[in-house]
Design an enzyme around this catalytic site. Structure first.
Site, PDB file in Angstrom:
ATOM      1  CD  GLU A 174      -2.865  -1.190   2.386  1.00 14.40           C
ATOM      2  OE1 GLU A 174      -2.767  -0.317   3.269  1.00 14.40           O
ATOM      3  OE2 GLU A 174      -3.744  -2.076   2.414  1.00 14.40           O
ATOM      4  CG  ASN A 217      -0.716  -7.081  -1.302  1.00 13.35           C
ATOM      5  OD1 ASN A 217      -1.304  -7.699  -2.179  1.00 13.35           O
ATOM      6  ND2 ASN A 217      -1.204  -6.938  -0.067  1.00 13.35           N
ATOM      7  CG  HIS A 253      -9.971  -5.963   0.974  1.00 11.06           C
ATOM      8  ND1 HIS A 253     -10.146  -7.101   1.725  1.00 11.06           N
ATOM      9  CD2 HIS A 253      -8.665  -5.613   1.118  1.00 11.06           C
ATOM     10  CE1 HIS A 253      -8.987  -7.424   2.304  1.00 11.06           C
ATOM     11  NE2 HIS A 253      -8.073  -6.548   1.937  1.00 11.06           N
ATOM     12  CD  GLU A 282      -4.637  -7.945   1.967  1.00 14.47           C
ATOM     13  OE1 GLU A 282      -5.525  -7.212   2.446  1.00 14.47           O
ATOM     14  OE2 GLU A 282      -3.422  -7.680   2.025  1.00 14.47           O
ATOM     15  CG  ASP A 284     -12.724  -9.116   2.168  1.00 12.29           C
ATOM     16  OD1 ASP A 284     -12.561  -8.246   1.298  1.00 12.29           O
ATOM     17  OD2 ASP A 284     -12.360  -8.960   3.359  1.00 12.29           O
TER      18      ASP A 284
HETATM   19  C1  XIL Z   1      -6.333  -6.229   8.389  1.00 15.09           C
HETATM   20  C2  XIL Z   1      -6.656  -7.406   9.317  1.00 15.09           C
HETATM   21  O1  XIL Z   1      -7.549  -8.239   8.657  1.00 15.09           O
HETATM   22  C3  XIL Z   1      -7.242  -6.882  10.605  1.00 15.09           C
HETATM   23  O2  XIL Z   1      -7.387  -7.941  11.554  1.00 15.09           O
HETATM   24  C4  XIL Z   1      -6.348  -5.806  11.210  1.00 15.09           C
HETATM   25  O3  XIL Z   1      -6.983  -5.262  12.342  1.00 15.09           O
HETATM   26  C5  XIL Z   1      -6.074  -4.721  10.203  1.00 15.09           C
HETATM   27  O4  XIL Z   1      -5.515  -5.286   9.034  1.00 15.09           O
HETATM   28  N1  XIL Z   1      -4.930  -4.567   3.783  1.00 15.09           N
HETATM   29  C6  XIL Z   1      -3.959  -5.409   4.232  1.00 15.09           C
HETATM   30  C7  XIL Z   1      -4.235  -6.283   5.388  1.00 15.09           C
HETATM   31  O5  XIL Z   1      -2.891  -5.508   3.608  1.00 15.09           O
HETATM   32  O6  XIL Z   1      -3.083  -6.516   6.174  1.00 15.09           O
HETATM   33  C8  XIL Z   1      -5.333  -5.750   6.254  1.00 15.09           C
HETATM   34  O7  XIL Z   1      -5.634  -6.715   7.272  1.00 15.09           O
HETATM   35  C9  XIL Z   1      -6.534  -5.433   5.425  1.00 15.09           C
HETATM   36  C10 XIL Z   1      -6.212  -4.390   4.398  1.00 15.09           C
END
Ligand code: XIL
Length: 464
Positions: A174, A217, A253, A282, A284
């Site tokens: 990020e 990422n 996400h 990641e 979802d």
């Molecule tokens: C999130 C986790 O899922 C949570 O448990 C934590 O509180 C915050 O981070 N981008 C990422 C992940 O790269 O590491 C993040 O994970 C979600 C967004």
């Protein structure tokens, strides 16, 4: 101080561990009978019934973000072990977790996840080395030259600790701003070290673990937009200048305000065309029912349509443990029932929903496995052999392989497997490493004295 991991179970394996004598055929003068020349895969007649198995048949992994504190929950662990063949520690490898104060590393919670995964033959994604978030306060307080050495030391120590265990690392996470600017995000790294921090992090990472794939990422880079264009230009520049980068992670996400973009596949493809792998890291998707299922199917199909899309990770297992639990964005409900989204993901992978050979009570077929031999080291008087066992499309709980050794050679030790001998044939059975997820691998090793040729002949792998 870094504490080098001491593993109770030998992923890497050394001849020193568990020396077992299995001298074979020392007095026999008969010539070796050549048996099977290659690993003989057994075939399964039905389509895969789990996400990991179905993805493995497509040459991909299917992973989940895992939290160490849930591993003790039986249904959580059972669902993980049955369905997935890769894991990403959800928080346990982040900077605040592993280096909470300068130079003081604590790996125990991340080790718990890695040991669980490796014990089941799953892959592990490393997440993440350099990120502005979940960053301890001491890092933000450093001046430029201290920050540079702290960043490089962090990368070096963490990657060294997990060397050999991680297939891909999110080296930088990020680093770009949202919106139309295409600019870098303000962070201690960006603000004190400038644009070059990303390149420096990747170079340090490559020098530390040359075998790990190194990924950039990010989120909101899933379709073609100003932010993904900025990442694209960085990757293109890195490739043209030989800065080491192997993969780009697309967090994915999704929710009603940030839906699956219609050009998702095209965006993955343009990155792949730069000569990097792409991974969905990641995933979802908030929603429910058929609408959510359709989105999951579309995401899986987009990955399968891009040959360099090497795997998909969903960001959690049951909805109740999602970081966005109110949006019920995952594949399993709070009681670990498969949701319509699960069925859609599995069918998109070419698997068959409803068929689950690992469900207790179902007849299920015996698992299949393959065995492949390599010579790991050799010297004038002998060699170390390594046999890699890979589960077929269903999970297995034990394996055994026959090896025929030349009568002029003696096996003097075996590790990560339990040997018994009958003439020139050594049968090696699994010990702690019998349980493999679909498509997952483990290996055993052995030391042979009495010359380097001929190589041992590997027979069929038998699983149960
Ligand atoms: C999130 C986790 O899922 C949570 O448990 C934590 O509180 C915050 O981070 N981008 C990422 C992940 O790269 O590491 C993040 O994970 C979600 C967004």
């Amino acid at each position: 101080m870094i504490r080098k991991r001491t593993r109770t179970r030998g992923g890497g394996g050394t001849p020193a561990r568990g020396r077992l004598r299995a001298a074979l055929g020392a007095t026999t003068t008969a010539l070796l009978t050549v048996t099977a020349l290659a690993a003989l895969p057994q075939t399964t007649a039905h389509a895969a019934g789990t996400l990991g198995a179905a993805a493995a048949e497509q040459g991909r992994y299917f992973g989940a973000a895992v939290a160490a504190n849930h591993l003790g929950e039986a249904q959580y662990a059972a669902t993980l072990d049955r369905e997935f063949n890769s894991v990403t520690p959800e928080n346990e490898m982040k900077w605040d977790a592993v280096e909470p104060s300068r130079g003081s590393f604590s790996f125990s919670r991340a080790d718990q996840i890695v040991d669980h995964a490796r014990g089941k033959g799953m892959k592990v994604r490393g997440h993440t080395l350099v990120w502005h978030s979940q960053l301890p306060g001491w890092v933000s307080g450093l001046g430029a030259s201290d920050l540079r050495s702290a960043m490089n030391n962090h990368i070096t120590q963490v990657m060294t600790h997990y060397k050999g265990d991680i297939h891909s690392w999110d080296v930088v996470n990020e680093a770009f701003q949202d919106g139309g600017s295409g600019a870098r995000r303000s962070s201690p790294f960006q603000d004190r070290l400038g644009d070059g921090f990303i390149e420096e992090a990747f170079r340090t990472a490559r020098a530390t673990d040359p075998a790990a794939k190194l990924c950039y990422n990010d989120y909101n880079t899933d379709g073609v937009n100003a932010k993904s264009n900025a990442v694209y230009n960085m990757v293109k520049d890195f490739k043209s200048r030989g800065v080491p980068i192997d993969c780009v992670g697309f967090q994915s996400h999704f929710n009603p305000n940030s839906p699956v973009p219609s050009d998702y596949r095209a965006n993955l493809q343009r990155f792949a065309d730069l000569g990097v792998d792409v991974q969905i890291t990641e995933l979802d998707i908030e929603g429910s029912g058929q609408a959510q299922a359709t989105n999951y199917g579309n995401v899986v199909r987009a990955c399968l349509a891009v040959s360099r899309c090497t795997g998909i990770t969903v960001w959690g297992i049951p909805d109740k443990y999602s970081w966005r639990s109110s949006g019920t964005p995952l594949l399993f409900d709070d009681n670990y029932n498969k949701k319509p989204a699960y069925d859609a993901a599995l069918s998109a992978l070419g698997g068959t929903p409803g068929e689950d050979p690992e469900e207790p009570g179902e007849p299920g077929e015996p698992g299949a496995c393959t065995a492949a031999y390599t010579t790991a080291e050799q010297w004038s008087g002998g060699y170390n052999g390594k046999v890699t066992i890979t589960a077929g499309s269903t999970a297995i709980s034990s394996w055994s392989v026959n090896l025929t050794i030349a009568s002029s050679q003696q096996v003097v030790s075996v590790w990560n497997g339990s040997p018994s001998t009958n003439g020139n044939v050594m049968t090696v059975r699994s010990t702690w490493n019998g349980s493999l997820a679909p498509g997952a691998s483990t290996s055993f090793g052995f030391t042979v004295n009495g010359g380097t040729t001929p190589a041992p002949q590997v027979g069929t792998c038998t699983a149960s």
